[in-house]
Design an enzyme around this catalytic site. Sequence first.
Site, short mmCIF file in Angstrom:
data_model
loop_
_atom_site.label_atom_id
_atom_site.label_comp_id
_atom_site.label_asym_id
_atom_site.label_seq_id
_atom_site.Cartn_x
_atom_site.Cartn_y
_atom_site.Cartn_z
N TYR A 1 3.42 -11.44 3.93
CA TYR A 1 3.08 -10.04 3.72
C TYR A 1 3.63 -9.58 2.38
O TYR A 1 4.84 -9.57 2.15
CB TYR A 1 3.62 -9.16 4.87
N ASP B 1 7.35 -6.19 13.28
CA ASP B 1 6.67 -7.46 13.00
C ASP B 1 6.50 -7.68 11.51
O ASP B 1 6.08 -6.77 10.78
CB ASP B 1 5.29 -7.45 13.68
N GLN C 1 -0.18 9.08 11.23
CA GLN C 1 -0.99 8.10 11.98
C GLN C 1 -0.16 7.47 13.10
O GLN C 1 -0.62 7.32 14.24
CB GLN C 1 -1.46 6.97 11.05
N GLN D 1 0.82 -1.22 0.00
CA GLN D 1 0.00 0.00 0.00
C GLN D 1 0.85 1.27 0.00
O GLN D 1 0.43 2.30 -0.52
CB GLN D 1 -0.91 -0.02 1.24
N GLU E 1 0.37 9.95 15.86
CA GLU E 1 -0.89 10.06 16.62
C GLU E 1 -1.03 8.87 17.59
O GLU E 1 -1.28 9.04 18.78
CB GLU E 1 -2.05 10.09 15.61
N ASN E 2 -0.83 7.68 17.07
CA ASN E 2 -1.08 6.49 17.88
C ASN E 2 -0.04 6.29 18.99
O ASN E 2 -0.35 5.73 20.04
CB ASN E 2 -1.16 5.25 16.98
P1 NDP Z 1 -4.71 -1.52 13.08
O1 NDP Z 1 -5.94 -2.21 13.48
O2 NDP Z 1 -4.19 -0.47 14.00
O3 NDP Z 1 -4.94 -0.90 11.62
C1 NDP Z 1 -3.96 -0.07 11.05
C2 NDP Z 1 -4.55 0.74 9.91
O4 NDP Z 1 -5.58 1.59 10.40
C3 NDP Z 1 -3.51 1.65 9.30
O5 NDP Z 1 -2.72 0.98 8.33
C4 NDP Z 1 -4.40 2.74 8.71
O6 NDP Z 1 -5.00 2.24 7.52
C5 NDP Z 1 -5.47 2.88 9.80
N1 NDP Z 1 -5.04 3.81 10.87
C6 NDP Z 1 -4.18 3.56 11.90
N2 NDP Z 1 -4.05 4.64 12.68
C7 NDP Z 1 -4.83 5.59 12.17
C8 NDP Z 1 -5.12 6.92 12.54
N3 NDP Z 1 -4.55 7.46 13.64
N4 NDP Z 1 -5.99 7.64 11.78
C9 NDP Z 1 -6.57 7.09 10.68
N5 NDP Z 1 -6.34 5.83 10.26
C10 NDP Z 1 -5.46 5.08 11.00
O7 NDP Z 1 -3.50 -2.54 12.91
P2 NDP Z 1 -3.19 -3.60 11.74
O8 NDP Z 1 -4.41 -4.31 11.32
O9 NDP Z 1 -2.37 -2.91 10.71
O10 NDP Z 1 -2.28 -4.63 12.52
C11 NDP Z 1 -1.01 -4.21 13.04
C12 NDP Z 1 0.03 -5.27 12.75
O11 NDP Z 1 -0.34 -6.50 13.35
C13 NDP Z 1 0.24 -5.64 11.26
O12 NDP Z 1 1.05 -4.74 10.58
C14 NDP Z 1 0.89 -6.99 11.39
O13 NDP Z 1 2.26 -6.84 11.71
C15 NDP Z 1 0.15 -7.59 12.59
N6 NDP Z 1 -0.96 -8.46 12.13
C16 NDP Z 1 -0.86 -9.80 12.40
C17 NDP Z 1 -1.84 -10.67 12.01
C18 NDP Z 1 -1.70 -12.12 12.30
O14 NDP Z 1 -2.47 -12.93 11.79
N7 NDP Z 1 -0.72 -12.50 13.11
C19 NDP Z 1 -3.04 -10.22 11.24
C20 NDP Z 1 -3.08 -8.78 11.06
C21 NDP Z 1 -2.08 -7.95 11.50
P3 NDP Z 1 -5.42 3.15 6.26
O15 NDP Z 1 -4.70 4.46 6.36
O16 NDP Z 1 -5.02 2.36 5.08
O17 NDP Z 1 -6.89 3.30 6.34
#
Ligand code: NDP
Length: 328
Positions: free
Chosen positions: A56, A51, A297, A29, A300-301
Amino acid sequence: MNMPYRPLGASGLKISALSLGAWVTFGKQIGDSTARKLMHTAYDSGINFFDNAEAYADGEAEIVMGKILQKAGWRRSSYVVSSKVFFGAEGDRPNEDGLSRKHVIEACHAALRRLQVDYLDLYFCHRPDPTVPIVETARAMHDLIVQGKVLYWGTSEWSAAQITAAHAACARLGLHAPVVEQPQYNLFHRSRVEKEYATLYRKFGLGTTIWSPLASGLLTGKYREGIPPGSRLAAPGLEWLRDIVSGPGAALRLAAIPKLAKIATELDTTLPRLGVAWCLKNPRVSTVILGASRVAQLQENLGAIEIVERLTPAVLARLDTISRPVAE
Ligand code: NDP
């Protein structure tokens, strides 16, 4: 902001309370320069865990991360990097995915090459594989640890029964046992971490590196008015993920968002910070893996650290009232 460090369960490894993951973003992305800025912002903020997984972006996320690590020149002792095996990275012939000894070992070698490191600090079985005896996978993990290619192994989205079976096999055969599980955990997805694993924390000192703390962005409030262009749920190939805004229970979860936002405002913070801080508040969580497609983001987080103390028992009780009825 001072980054806290937590022990990874009963292991001796210290891991930053917030960490950064590569799923969907790295190699897919976002561009490599954004990925680099994200990793530097994270590292400079005290994050020590990155991670990743073979699957991925079909291995591309590890390649991007490996180049960034290489170029940054950070001391290897100053960060923890993971990979995960199960879904495969390239090819779909037999043994190119799953948890057989052959794939676990070949996938480890491939991850080491892509990430340009000599060893993986954490190596996860990305899902259970019912076609392979647990003892075969456990022995492959043990052997990688003995060879110094992996330091600790763990599981991701295994049931409590499967983790218990792995521990039993390791105890019986004197093998290195898994120390960590990587489950989904957020205000809308609670039961496995809070209920199913309860005995595992006591019995095995299980650590957790939790994923999707913001439910793929749902808990930021960005999907209240539909799916904005450029957001994760608009991305091609992630149609299955759109269930979180259109599948069963989605309307109830979306209706909960303004109630959560009201609490965030009362606490003088934002919805994303509230969602991340709520995960941090659980002492069973070793680290909250953040995902971000933009540096803003992540910044912020990261601020969630500062508001954890505002989550008093009274605030947590209100959050429970809102999230429990709509959570899985
Ligand atoms: P989140 O639930 O925090 O989602 C992250 C996404 O939310 C961002 O990429 C962005 O997406 C949006 N976002 C985050 N912060 C903000 C903000 N402040 N304002 C607006 N939009 C925001 O976490 P992930 O789902 O990315 O999971 C985190 C990590 O966990 C992954 O990278 C991976 O390493 C791991 N993971 C492991 C899994 C497993 O099966 N073991 C499965 C899934 C994740 P956008 O801007 O595109 O809308």
